[in-house]
Scaffold this motif. Structure first.
Motif, PDB file in Angstrom:
ATOM      1  N   ARG A  34       0.834  -1.197   0.000  1.00 51.51           N
ATOM      2  CA  ARG A  34       0.000   0.000   0.000  1.00 51.51           C
ATOM      3  C   ARG A  34       0.874   1.254   0.000  1.00 51.51           C
ATOM      4  O   ARG A  34       0.628   2.203  -0.769  1.00 51.51           O
ATOM      5  CB  ARG A  34      -0.925   0.008   1.226  1.00 51.51           C
ATOM      6  N   ARG A  35       1.904   1.251   0.825  1.00 50.06           N
ATOM      7  CA  ARG A  35       2.791   2.415   0.899  1.00 50.06           C
ATOM      8  C   ARG A  35       3.552   2.634  -0.412  1.00 50.06           C
ATOM      9  O   ARG A  35       3.746   3.779  -0.846  1.00 50.06           O
ATOM     10  CB  ARG A  35       3.785   2.248   2.046  1.00 50.06           C
ATOM     11  N   VAL A  36       3.983   1.543  -1.035  1.00 51.88           N
ATOM     12  CA  VAL A  36       4.691   1.661  -2.310  1.00 51.88           C
ATOM     13  C   VAL A  36       3.743   2.210  -3.377  1.00 51.88           C
ATOM     14  O   VAL A  36       4.112   3.105  -4.139  1.00 51.88           O
ATOM     15  CB  VAL A  36       5.296   0.300  -2.737  1.00 51.88           C
ATOM     16  N   ARG A  37       2.513   1.700  -3.418  1.00 56.20           N
ATOM     17  CA  ARG A  37       1.522   2.209  -4.387  1.00 56.20           C
ATOM     18  C   ARG A  37       1.319   3.714  -4.216  1.00 56.20           C
ATOM     19  O   ARG A  37       1.231   4.455  -5.201  1.00 56.20           O
ATOM     20  CB  ARG A  37       0.183   1.505  -4.214  1.00 56.20           C
ATOM     21  N   GLU A  38       1.243   4.157  -2.970  1.00 56.10           N
ATOM     22  CA  GLU A  38       1.079   5.591  -2.703  1.00 56.10           C
ATOM     23  C   GLU A  38       2.256   6.379  -3.263  1.00 56.10           C
ATOM     24  O   GLU A  38       2.078   7.461  -3.826  1.00 56.10           O
ATOM     25  CB  GLU A  38       0.958   5.850  -1.198  1.00 56.10           C
ATOM     26  N   ARG A  39       3.453   5.843  -3.093  1.00 57.93           N
ATOM     27  CA  ARG A  39       4.651   6.531  -3.576  1.00 57.93           C
ATOM     28  C   ARG A  39       4.726   6.525  -5.096  1.00 57.93           C
ATOM     29  O   ARG A  39       5.341   7.404  -5.693  1.00 57.93           O
ATOM     30  CB  ARG A  39       5.905   5.875  -2.986  1.00 57.93           C
ATOM     31  N   PHE A  68      13.233   2.202  -3.334  1.00 53.76           N
ATOM     32  CA  PHE A  68      13.966   1.978  -2.088  1.00 53.76           C
ATOM     33  C   PHE A  68      15.363   2.606  -2.143  1.00 53.76           C
ATOM     34  O   PHE A  68      15.852   3.128  -1.142  1.00 53.76           O
ATOM     35  CB  PHE A  68      14.075   0.487  -1.774  1.00 53.76           C
ATOM     36  N   ASP A  69      16.012   2.556  -3.301  1.00 53.97           N
ATOM     37  CA  ASP A  69      17.335   3.170  -3.447  1.00 53.97           C
ATOM     38  C   ASP A  69      17.257   4.689  -3.340  1.00 53.97           C
ATOM     39  O   ASP A  69      18.145   5.326  -2.783  1.00 53.97           O
ATOM     40  CB  ASP A  69      17.974   2.782  -4.784  1.00 53.97           C
ATOM     41  N   GLU A  70      16.177   5.270  -3.886  1.00 55.90           N
ATOM     42  CA  GLU A  70      16.005   6.727  -3.863  1.00 55.90           C
ATOM     43  C   GLU A  70      15.704   7.251  -2.470  1.00 55.90           C
ATOM     44  O   GLU A  70      16.021   8.396  -2.159  1.00 55.90           O
ATOM     45  CB  GLU A  70      14.858   7.135  -4.791  1.00 55.90           C
ATOM     46  N   ASP A  71      15.069   6.433  -1.645  1.00 55.70           N
ATOM     47  CA  ASP A  71      14.640   6.887  -0.322  1.00 55.70           C
ATOM     48  C   ASP A  71      15.029   5.857   0.740  1.00 55.70           C
ATOM     49  O   ASP A  71      14.230   4.988   1.089  1.00 55.70           O
ATOM     50  CB  ASP A  71      13.133   7.126  -0.317  1.00 55.70           C
ATOM     51  N   PRO A  72      16.257   5.955   1.252  1.00 57.37           N
ATOM     52  CA  PRO A  72      16.722   4.986   2.246  1.00 57.37           C
ATOM     53  C   PRO A  72      15.847   4.932   3.507  1.00 57.37           C
ATOM     54  O   PRO A  72      15.713   3.868   4.116  1.00 57.37           O
ATOM     55  CB  PRO A  72      18.138   5.456   2.589  1.00 57.37           C
ATOM     56  N   ASP A  73      15.235   6.056   3.881  1.00 56.42           N
ATOM     57  CA  ASP A  73      14.356   6.046   5.055  1.00 56.42           C
ATOM     58  C   ASP A  73      13.095   5.225   4.790  1.00 56.42           C
ATOM     59  O   ASP A  73      12.621   4.494   5.664  1.00 56.42           O
ATOM     60  CB  ASP A  73      13.964   7.473   5.460  1.00 56.42           C
ATOM     61  N   PHE A  74      12.569   5.344   3.580  1.00 62.90           N
ATOM     62  CA  PHE A  74      11.401   4.552   3.203  1.00 62.90           C
ATOM     63  C   PHE A  74      11.756   3.068   3.187  1.00 62.90           C
ATOM     64  O   PHE A  74      11.015   2.230   3.670  1.00 62.90           O
ATOM     65  CB  PHE A  74      10.891   5.007   1.828  1.00 62.90           C
TER      66      PHE A  74
END
Length: 120
Positions: A34-39, A68-74
């Protein structure tokens, strides 16, 4: 990040049943998906990868890994959710899971100590 986690996310996002162990892991995969779809919203190439997931799951996997590579916190948040779910799934009955994170010179983790315990 584990390959198992990425495959489970891509499989779930493609609308297929992900083969994962236990309800906590299924719930984690659903939440991460769900979180990935939002992103992906508003990102045309990622939305296209999602639309073609049935035919080209490797393209969707590449998009997820790129995110995931673009946003290490995510990525860290997704891995944390995955790891917590894996831990919850591994505990059954009256089982215990001891988890230690960080640095220490000495760590003691125990369960059901009967009798004396002297530390010193």
């Amino acid at each position: 990040m584990t390959d198992e986690m990425t495959v489970a996310i891509v499989t779930a996002m493609a609308g297929k049943a992900a083969e994962v162990a236990g309800e906590p892991v299924r719930a984690a995969v659903a939440e991460i998906s769900r979180r990935v779809r939002e992103r992906f919203r508003g990102r045309p190439s990622d939305e296209a990868a999602l639309a073609r997931a049935d035919e080209e799951p490797e393209v969707l996997q590449g998009a997820v890994l790129r995110l995931f590579d673009e946003d290490p916190d995510f990525r860290a948040a997704a891995e944390n959710l995955w790891n917590q779910a894996q831990t919850m799934a591994s505990v059954s009955g009256d089982g215990v899971v001891n988890i230690f994170n960080g640095q220490a010179q000495r760590v003691i983790q125990a369960r059901d100590i009967k009798g004396d315990l002297n530390l010193g």
